[in-house]
Scaffold this motif. Structure first.
Motif, short mmCIF file in Angstrom:
data_model
loop_
_atom_site.label_atom_id
_atom_site.label_comp_id
_atom_site.label_asym_id
_atom_site.label_seq_id
_atom_site.Cartn_x
_atom_site.Cartn_y
_atom_site.Cartn_z
N ASP A 31 35.24 50.51 30.65
CA ASP A 31 34.65 49.32 31.26
C ASP A 31 35.60 48.63 32.24
O ASP A 31 35.18 47.71 32.94
N TYR A 32 36.84 49.07 32.28
CA TYR A 32 37.85 48.42 33.11
C TYR A 32 38.77 49.44 33.74
O TYR A 32 38.93 50.55 33.23
N SER A 52 40.36 54.06 37.82
CA SER A 52 39.22 53.17 37.96
C SER A 52 38.43 53.07 36.67
O SER A 52 38.63 53.84 35.72
N SER A 53 37.51 52.11 36.62
CA SER A 53 36.70 51.90 35.42
C SER A 53 35.97 53.17 35.01
O SER A 53 35.93 53.52 33.83
N ARG A 98 45.29 46.39 31.36
CA ARG A 98 43.86 46.42 31.66
C ARG A 98 43.53 45.43 32.73
O ARG A 98 44.03 44.31 32.72
N SER A 99 42.66 45.82 33.66
CA SER A 99 42.28 44.94 34.74
C SER A 99 41.47 43.75 34.23
O SER A 99 40.83 43.80 33.18
N ARG A 101 38.87 42.60 35.75
CA ARG A 101 37.48 42.92 36.02
C ARG A 101 37.37 44.39 36.35
O ARG A 101 38.38 45.03 36.66
N PRO A 102 36.17 44.96 36.29
CA PRO A 102 36.03 46.37 36.66
C PRO A 102 36.38 46.62 38.12
O PRO A 102 36.15 45.78 38.98
N ASP A 113 46.28 41.53 39.09
CA ASP A 113 44.94 42.08 38.88
C ASP A 113 44.73 42.55 37.45
O ASP A 113 43.61 42.93 37.10
N TYR A 114 45.76 42.50 36.64
CA TYR A 114 45.69 43.02 35.27
C TYR A 114 45.95 41.90 34.28
O TYR A 114 46.98 41.21 34.35
#
Length: 127
Positions: A31-32, A52-53, A98-99, A101-102, A113-114
């Motif tokens: 999801d992320y 990427s997600s 983990r980001s 957002r996706p 961003d994480y």
């Protein structure tokens, strides 16, 4: 709770290989976007890989292309970093993240961003 736990670090000789693992809880890794960063003594934290997600796109700096491979295993809810041809310059604490957002696509991962970070695992490359 949202949590990332890294493992797999250790001492390896130059030219050797290591596989780092990152076990996630509280969310699904598909999801992320997920990334690996590293920080060597006296240096800034730097991004070393991102995925990427969806897992369809991955990024590596030029110095790591062909040596590092990032992957996700949704069934295990884990992220991995396979490292080969390791050199002393690769010595650092490696962090999984983990980001916030996706991301459909990833480039060089940026710290801001994480949002979720692991505790880090030490990788030492030395003879």
């Amino acid at each position: 709770q949202l949590q990332l736990v890294e493992s797999g670090g250790g001492l390896v000789q130059p030219g050797g290989s290591l596989r780092l693992s990152c076990a996630a809880s509280g969310f699904s890794v598909d999801d992320y976007a997920m990334a690996w960063f590293r920080q060597a003594p006296g240096k800034e934290r730097e991004g070393v890989s991102a995925i990427s997600s969806s897992g369809e796109n991955a990024y590596y700096p030029d110095s790591m292309k062909g040596r590092f491979t990032i992957s996700k295993d949704v069934a295990e809810n884990s992220v991995y970093l396979q490292m080969s041809s390791l050199q002393p310059e690769d010595t650092a604490v490696y962090y999984c993240a983990r980001s916030a957002r996706p991301f459909a696509r990833v480039g060089l991962p940026r710290t801001n961003d994480y949002a979720i970070w692991g505790q880090g695992t030490q990788v030492t490359v030395s003879s």
